[in-house]
Scaffold this motif. Structure first.
Motif, PDB file in Angstrom:
ATOM      1  N   GLN A  26      45.450 -39.997  17.064  1.00  0.00           N
ATOM      2  CA  GLN A  26      44.240 -40.537  16.448  1.00  0.00           C
ATOM      3  C   GLN A  26      44.355 -40.524  14.930  1.00  0.00           C
ATOM      4  O   GLN A  26      44.642 -39.485  14.337  1.00  0.00           O
ATOM      5  CB  GLN A  26      43.019 -39.716  16.872  1.00  0.00           C
ATOM      6  N   ILE A  27      44.121 -41.699  14.316  1.00  0.00           N
ATOM      7  CA  ILE A  27      44.065 -41.757  12.857  1.00  0.00           C
ATOM      8  C   ILE A  27      42.758 -41.124  12.395  1.00  0.00           C
ATOM      9  O   ILE A  27      41.671 -41.488  12.859  1.00  0.00           O
ATOM     10  CB  ILE A  27      44.159 -43.201  12.349  1.00  0.00           C
ATOM     11  N   ALA A  28      42.880 -40.152  11.490  1.00  0.00           N
ATOM     12  CA  ALA A  28      41.722 -39.473  10.902  1.00  0.00           C
ATOM     13  C   ALA A  28      41.917 -39.483   9.391  1.00  0.00           C
ATOM     14  O   ALA A  28      42.509 -38.560   8.831  1.00  0.00           O
ATOM     15  CB  ALA A  28      41.605 -38.045  11.424  1.00  0.00           C
ATOM     16  N   GLU A  29      41.476 -40.568   8.764  1.00  0.00           N
ATOM     17  CA  GLU A  29      41.632 -40.781   7.325  1.00  0.00           C
ATOM     18  C   GLU A  29      43.108 -40.742   6.941  1.00  0.00           C
ATOM     19  O   GLU A  29      43.863 -41.622   7.318  1.00  0.00           O
ATOM     20  CB  GLU A  29      40.773 -39.785   6.541  1.00  0.00           C
ATOM     21  N   ASP A  30      43.561 -39.691   6.233  1.00  0.00           N
ATOM     22  CA  ASP A  30      44.936 -39.677   5.739  1.00  0.00           C
ATOM     23  C   ASP A  30      45.900 -38.948   6.663  1.00  0.00           C
ATOM     24  O   ASP A  30      47.028 -38.642   6.285  1.00  0.00           O
ATOM     25  CB  ASP A  30      44.982 -39.055   4.341  1.00  0.00           C
ATOM     26  N   ARG A  31      45.472 -38.659   7.888  1.00  0.00           N
ATOM     27  CA  ARG A  31      46.310 -37.940   8.843  1.00  0.00           C
ATOM     28  C   ARG A  31      46.315 -38.656  10.188  1.00  0.00           C
ATOM     29  O   ARG A  31      45.428 -39.432  10.494  1.00  0.00           O
ATOM     30  CB  ARG A  31      45.782 -36.507   9.056  1.00  0.00           C
ATOM     31  N   ILE A  32      47.326 -38.354  10.987  1.00  0.00           N
ATOM     32  CA  ILE A  32      47.348 -38.752  12.389  1.00  0.00           C
ATOM     33  C   ILE A  32      47.363 -37.471  13.222  1.00  0.00           C
ATOM     34  O   ILE A  32      48.233 -36.607  13.031  1.00  0.00           O
ATOM     35  CB  ILE A  32      48.564 -39.627  12.724  1.00  0.00           C
ATOM     36  N   LEU A  33      46.388 -37.330  14.106  1.00  0.00           N
ATOM     37  CA  LEU A  33      46.247 -36.144  14.928  1.00  0.00           C
ATOM     38  C   LEU A  33      46.906 -36.366  16.288  1.00  0.00           C
ATOM     39  O   LEU A  33      46.769 -37.430  16.886  1.00  0.00           O
ATOM     40  CB  LEU A  33      44.767 -35.822  15.155  1.00  0.00           C
ATOM     41  N   LYS A  34      47.588 -35.344  16.781  1.00  0.00           N
ATOM     42  CA  LYS A  34      48.127 -35.337  18.136  1.00  0.00           C
ATOM     43  C   LYS A  34      47.231 -34.437  18.979  1.00  0.00           C
ATOM     44  O   LYS A  34      47.060 -33.256  18.660  1.00  0.00           O
ATOM     45  CB  LYS A  34      49.563 -34.813  18.134  1.00  0.00           C
ATOM     46  N   ILE A  35      46.646 -34.988  20.045  1.00  0.00           N
ATOM     47  CA  ILE A  35      45.561 -34.318  20.760  1.00  0.00           C
ATOM     48  C   ILE A  35      45.892 -34.189  22.238  1.00  0.00           C
ATOM     49  O   ILE A  35      46.379 -35.146  22.868  1.00  0.00           O
ATOM     50  CB  ILE A  35      44.249 -35.118  20.589  1.00  0.00           C
ATOM     51  N   ASP A  36      45.610 -33.024  22.808  1.00  0.00           N
ATOM     52  CA  ASP A  36      45.674 -32.840  24.250  1.00  0.00           C
ATOM     53  C   ASP A  36      44.421 -33.455  24.858  1.00  0.00           C
ATOM     54  O   ASP A  36      43.318 -32.983  24.604  1.00  0.00           O
ATOM     55  CB  ASP A  36      45.750 -31.348  24.578  1.00  0.00           C
ATOM     56  N   PRO A  37      44.546 -34.514  25.676  1.00  0.00           N
ATOM     57  CA  PRO A  37      43.347 -35.198  26.178  1.00  0.00           C
ATOM     58  C   PRO A  37      42.547 -34.369  27.175  1.00  0.00           C
ATOM     59  O   PRO A  37      41.361 -34.632  27.378  1.00  0.00           O
ATOM     60  CB  PRO A  37      43.895 -36.462  26.837  1.00  0.00           C
ATOM     61  N   GLU A  38      43.170 -33.366  27.778  1.00  0.00           N
ATOM     62  CA  GLU A  38      42.449 -32.560  28.769  1.00  0.00           C
ATOM     63  C   GLU A  38      41.625 -31.451  28.115  1.00  0.00           C
ATOM     64  O   GLU A  38      40.508 -31.165  28.540  1.00  0.00           O
ATOM     65  CB  GLU A  38      43.438 -31.974  29.779  1.00  0.00           C
ATOM     66  N   THR A  39      42.173 -30.837  27.073  1.00  0.00           N
ATOM     67  CA  THR A  39      41.470 -29.727  26.412  1.00  0.00           C
ATOM     68  C   THR A  39      40.762 -30.148  25.132  1.00  0.00           C
ATOM     69  O   THR A  39      39.858 -29.453  24.666  1.00  0.00           O
ATOM     70  CB  THR A  39      42.448 -28.601  26.064  1.00  0.00           C
ATOM     71  N   GLY A  40      41.195 -31.274  24.551  1.00  0.00           N
ATOM     72  CA  GLY A  40      40.632 -31.707  23.276  1.00  0.00           C
ATOM     73  C   GLY A  40      41.246 -31.015  22.073  1.00  0.00           C
ATOM     74  O   GLY A  40      40.834 -31.279  20.935  1.00  0.00           O
ATOM     75  N   ARG A  41      42.226 -30.140  22.290  1.00  0.00           N
ATOM     76  CA  ARG A  41      42.855 -29.410  21.181  1.00  0.00           C
ATOM     77  C   ARG A  41      43.752 -30.332  20.349  1.00  0.00           C
ATOM     78  O   ARG A  41      44.473 -31.172  20.892  1.00  0.00           O
ATOM     79  CB  ARG A  41      43.691 -28.249  21.697  1.00  0.00           C
ATOM     80  N   VAL A  42      43.683 -30.158  19.026  1.00  0.00           N
ATOM     81  CA  VAL A  42      44.610 -30.833  18.124  1.00  0.00           C
ATOM     82  C   VAL A  42      45.886 -30.011  18.088  1.00  0.00           C
ATOM     83  O   VAL A  42      45.887 -28.860  17.653  1.00  0.00           O
ATOM     84  CB  VAL A  42      44.008 -30.997  16.725  1.00  0.00           C
ATOM     85  N   LEU A  43      46.985 -30.591  18.548  1.00  0.00           N
ATOM     86  CA  LEU A  43      48.245 -29.870  18.686  1.00  0.00           C
ATOM     87  C   LEU A  43      49.115 -29.966  17.441  1.00  0.00           C
ATOM     88  O   LEU A  43      49.923 -29.079  17.175  1.00  0.00           O
ATOM     89  CB  LEU A  43      49.015 -30.417  19.890  1.00  0.00           C
ATOM     90  N   ALA A  44      48.974 -31.054  16.699  1.00  0.00           N
ATOM     91  CA  ALA A  44      49.796 -31.260  15.506  1.00  0.00           C
ATOM     92  C   ALA A  44      49.159 -32.340  14.647  1.00  0.00           C
ATOM     93  O   ALA A  44      48.325 -33.121  15.127  1.00  0.00           O
ATOM     94  CB  ALA A  44      51.218 -31.661  15.897  1.00  0.00           C
TER      95      ALA A  44
END
Length: 210
Positions: free
Chosen positions: A70-88
């Motif tokens: 997911q693009i979040a302004e100046d970052r791209i987030l890597k997310i676990d879709p089951e837990t919602g945790r941002v992994l990187a």
């Protein structure tokens, strides 16, 4: 170049509490879309909202078979879709990111102001190569080795198939006037899921047969 009117097959939404649809992706079961402060998932068969994740979600969304990006302004987030945790997180390219897709082991970032698509290393954020466009890029997807992207300028919006080496436009699907595309994803077959911006909707557009 082939040119035709976009065939809209279905509309989902508007969704409760959603003012804006940005990035769109598909995990094989659920359609996910970004709405500013949330990632939302719905069932494409019923249209029922299944869940949401509280995360910054301002633009493009992608799925690599296991994780959401997911693009979040100046970052791209890597997310676990089951837990919602941002992994990187990795740095996003500069200059107005909009669309996001996963293909060939890389992320593909569309830029509206920059009018280009970057291939990006998903581990480091390094730009590997760049494809230029003559229109604002508002969504990106790959299907069967074909690169498609959405455009939206003023009252005009299209879904375009382009040459992935040169950026040459090979095919154009023209949306009805006033109906923009703010995010783009293939269902793996003959349909595109298209974010509808401030309409709060997700629309299904037919992918033309060869």
């Amino acid at each position: 170049m082939r040119r035709s009117k976009a065939e809209i097959l279905r509309e989902y939404g508007p969704f409760p509490g959603v003012d804006q649809v940005a990035g769109v992706t598909f995990d094989g079961r659920r359609v996910w879309f970004a709405s500013g402060d949330k990632l939302n998932a719905f069932d494409p068969a019923s249209g029922e909202t299944l869940r949401s994740i509280d995360v910054a979600a301002h633009a493009g969304t992608a799925f690599d078979g296991k994780h959401l990006f997911q693009i979040a302004e100046d970052r791209i987030l890597k997310i676990d879709p089951e837990t919602g945790r941002v992994l990187a997180t990795i740095p996003a390219p500069e200059d107005g990111n909009s669309g996001l897709a996963w293909a060939e082991g890389a992320l593909w970032v569309g830029q509206h102001r920059g009018r280009r698509i970057h291939q990006v290393d998903p581990e480091t954020g390094k730009i590997l190569r760049t494809i230029e466009s003559n229109r604002m890029v508002t969504g990106v997807t790959w299907i069967d080795g074909e690169l498609w992207h959405a455009t939206w300028e003023g009252d005009e919006s299209e879904v375009r198939r382009v040459d992935s080496d040169t950026g040459e436009v090979l095919e154009r699907l023209e949306m009805p006037p006033g109906m923009g595309v703010s995010g783009l994803e293939s269902d793996g077959g003959d349909q595109f899921f298209c974010g509808g911006g401030a309409s709060g909707k997700v629309r299904v557009v037919r992918r033309p047969r060869r």
